[in-house]
Write an enzyme that holds these catalytic residues in place. Structure first.
Site, PDB file in Angstrom:
ATOM      1  N   LYS A  11       0.839  -1.195   0.000  1.00 54.70           N
ATOM      2  CA  LYS A  11       0.000   0.000   0.000  1.00 54.70           C
ATOM      3  C   LYS A  11       0.876   1.248   0.000  1.00 54.70           C
ATOM      4  O   LYS A  11       0.384   2.366   0.101  1.00 54.70           O
ATOM      5  CB  LYS A  11      -0.900  -0.002   1.252  1.00 54.70           C
ATOM      6  N   GLY A  14       5.140   5.040  -2.614  1.00 53.18           N
ATOM      7  CA  GLY A  14       6.535   5.244  -3.001  1.00 53.18           C
ATOM      8  C   GLY A  14       7.126   3.960  -3.560  1.00 53.18           C
ATOM      9  O   GLY A  14       7.802   3.956  -4.594  1.00 53.18           O
ATOM     10  N   GLU A  40      -1.229  -8.660   8.926  1.00 56.39           N
ATOM     11  CA  GLU A  40      -0.444  -8.449  10.135  1.00 56.39           C
ATOM     12  C   GLU A  40       1.008  -8.858   9.894  1.00 56.39           C
ATOM     13  O   GLU A  40       1.294 -10.036   9.638  1.00 56.39           O
ATOM     14  CB  GLU A  40      -1.033  -9.273  11.282  1.00 56.39           C
ATOM     15  N   ASP A  69       9.407  -6.104   1.688  1.00 55.32           N
ATOM     16  CA  ASP A  69       9.510  -5.660   3.073  1.00 55.32           C
ATOM     17  C   ASP A  69      10.893  -5.050   3.232  1.00 55.32           C
ATOM     18  O   ASP A  69      11.896  -5.628   2.811  1.00 55.32           O
ATOM     19  CB  ASP A  69       9.295  -6.787   4.073  1.00 55.32           C
ATOM     20  N   LYS A 173      17.850   6.353  -8.176  1.00 53.57           N
ATOM     21  CA  LYS A 173      17.559   5.590  -6.951  1.00 53.57           C
ATOM     22  C   LYS A 173      17.430   4.106  -7.286  1.00 53.57           C
ATOM     23  O   LYS A 173      18.013   3.258  -6.606  1.00 53.57           O
ATOM     24  CB  LYS A 173      16.280   6.113  -6.268  1.00 53.57           C
TER      25      LYS A 173
HETATM   26  P1  ITT Z   1       3.720  -2.086   2.807  1.00 52.59           P
HETATM   27  O1  ITT Z   1       3.910  -2.964   4.035  1.00 52.59           O
HETATM   28  O2  ITT Z   1       2.287  -1.883   2.429  1.00 52.59           O
HETATM   29  O3  ITT Z   1       4.580  -2.525   1.657  1.00 52.59           O
HETATM   30  P2  ITT Z   1       5.140  -0.145   4.431  1.00 52.59           P
HETATM   31  O4  ITT Z   1       5.563   1.272   4.222  1.00 52.59           O
HETATM   32  O5  ITT Z   1       4.429  -0.456   5.718  1.00 52.59           O
HETATM   33  O6  ITT Z   1       4.260  -0.608   3.175  1.00 52.59           O
HETATM   34  P3  ITT Z   1       7.322  -1.847   5.263  1.00 52.59           P
HETATM   35  O7  ITT Z   1       6.524  -2.541   6.307  1.00 52.59           O
HETATM   36  O8  ITT Z   1       8.235  -2.671   4.398  1.00 52.59           O
HETATM   37  O9  ITT Z   1       6.402  -1.065   4.250  1.00 52.59           O
HETATM   38  O10 ITT Z   1       8.155  -0.694   5.975  1.00 52.59           O
HETATM   39  C1  ITT Z   1       9.188  -0.103   5.302  1.00 52.59           C
HETATM   40  C2  ITT Z   1       9.512   1.234   5.924  1.00 52.59           C
HETATM   41  O11 ITT Z   1      10.945   1.418   5.839  1.00 52.59           O
HETATM   42  C3  ITT Z   1       8.898   2.359   5.098  1.00 52.59           C
HETATM   43  O12 ITT Z   1       7.634   2.743   5.570  1.00 52.59           O
HETATM   44  C4  ITT Z   1       9.945   3.463   5.247  1.00 52.59           C
HETATM   45  O13 ITT Z   1       9.746   4.143   6.454  1.00 52.59           O
HETATM   46  C5  ITT Z   1      11.243   2.665   5.305  1.00 52.59           C
HETATM   47  N1  ITT Z   1      11.782   2.493   3.941  1.00 52.59           N
HETATM   48  C6  ITT Z   1      11.793   1.363   3.180  1.00 52.59           C
HETATM   49  N2  ITT Z   1      12.321   1.589   1.976  1.00 52.59           N
HETATM   50  C7  ITT Z   1      12.633   2.889   1.941  1.00 52.59           C
HETATM   51  C8  ITT Z   1      13.192   3.740   0.965  1.00 52.59           C
HETATM   52  O14 ITT Z   1      13.477   3.296  -0.259  1.00 52.59           O
HETATM   53  N3  ITT Z   1      13.390   5.013   1.283  1.00 52.59           N
HETATM   54  C9  ITT Z   1      13.075   5.488   2.502  1.00 52.59           C
HETATM   55  N4  ITT Z   1      12.523   4.781   3.475  1.00 52.59           N
HETATM   56  C10 ITT Z   1      12.307   3.474   3.209  1.00 52.59           C
END
Ligand code: ITT
Length: 194
Positions: A11, A14, A40, A69, A173
């Site tokens: 969701k 980015g 979850e 993830d 990136k």
């Molecule tokens: P989904 O689970 O729906 O994929 P999420 O944002 O909750 O979305 P994650 O549980 O994988 O995803 O958490 C990853 C977090 O790590 C994300 O919300 C960012 O805060 C950080 N993160 C991951 N990749 C990143 C990136 O390329 N640039 C900056 N922050 C990043």
């Protein structure tokens, strides 16, 4: 199952943007997951959480699902926020503020950090078809800079660009990021499926 149509088990807009951009070179339809999708994430590792999301999205859509993830590991903080990167605070802004505060007592040398990404492609049956991983090294700076990307990008400094992850463009990136690296391997695998 044929790999001409897949769904993204995320969701995070980015992530969707970066993954869609990288998969453009393939002749496959890449769908976004619709509606309320919030499995979850109770796994102990990035990989377990990626699998949880991929399997859930595959079941919901009856399509092969690709999950990401990811998170940020800061050495001075013993690897935190790590798998808790998304839950560290309530918004990107607050997450950045909290992290900057936590690293403020550490010298530049001690601020080394890395983004990690685990990707999993799973089927509605629960079978994992392929998984890949990527990391990207950098350091945490005090003053956020740049508006591209998402999450912790504005405080993640990359030496080779003399810029933060939020100051480089999408193609740049994807070339160097944790997600871009995991995607390269996933793309090579997808190419031999179709
Ligand atoms: P989904 O689970 O729906 O994929 P999420 O944002 O909750 O979305 P994650 O549980 O994988 O995803 O958490 C990853 C977090 O790590 C994300 O919300 C960012 O805060 C950080 N993160 C991951 N990749 C990143 C990136 O390329 N640039 C900056 N922050 C990043």
């Amino acid at each position: 199952m044929n790999m001409k149509k897949i769904v993204l088990a995320t969701k995070n807009k980015g992530k969707v943007k970066e993954i869609q951009q990288a998969l453009k070179e393939l002749n496959i339809e890449v769908l976004e997951i619709e509606g309320d999708f919030s499995p979850e994430e109770n796994g102990a590792t990035f990989k377990e959480n990626a699998y949880i999301k991929a399997y859930e999205a595959a079941k919901l859509t009856n399509l092969p699902a690709l999950a990401d993830d990811s998170g940020l590991e800061v050495d001075a903080l013993d690897g935190r926020p790590g798998i808790h990167s998304a839950r560290y605070a309530n918004s990107d802004k607050e997450r950045i503020q909290k992290l900057v505060k936590e690293v403020s007592e550490f010298s530049k040398k001690e601020r080394t950090a890395r983004f990690k990404c685990e990707m999993v492609m799973a089927l509605p049956t629960g079978e994992t078809l392929y998984s890949s991983t990527g990391t990207c090294e950098g350091e945490i700076i005090d003053n956020p800079s740049g508006t591209n990307g998402f999450g912790y990008d504005p405080i993640f400094y990359i030496k080779e660009f003399n810029a933060t992850m939020a100051e480089i463009n999408l193609e740049q990136k994807n070339n160097i990021s944790h997600r871009g690296k995991a995607l390269k391997s996933m793309i090579e695998w997808l190419k031999i499926q179709n």
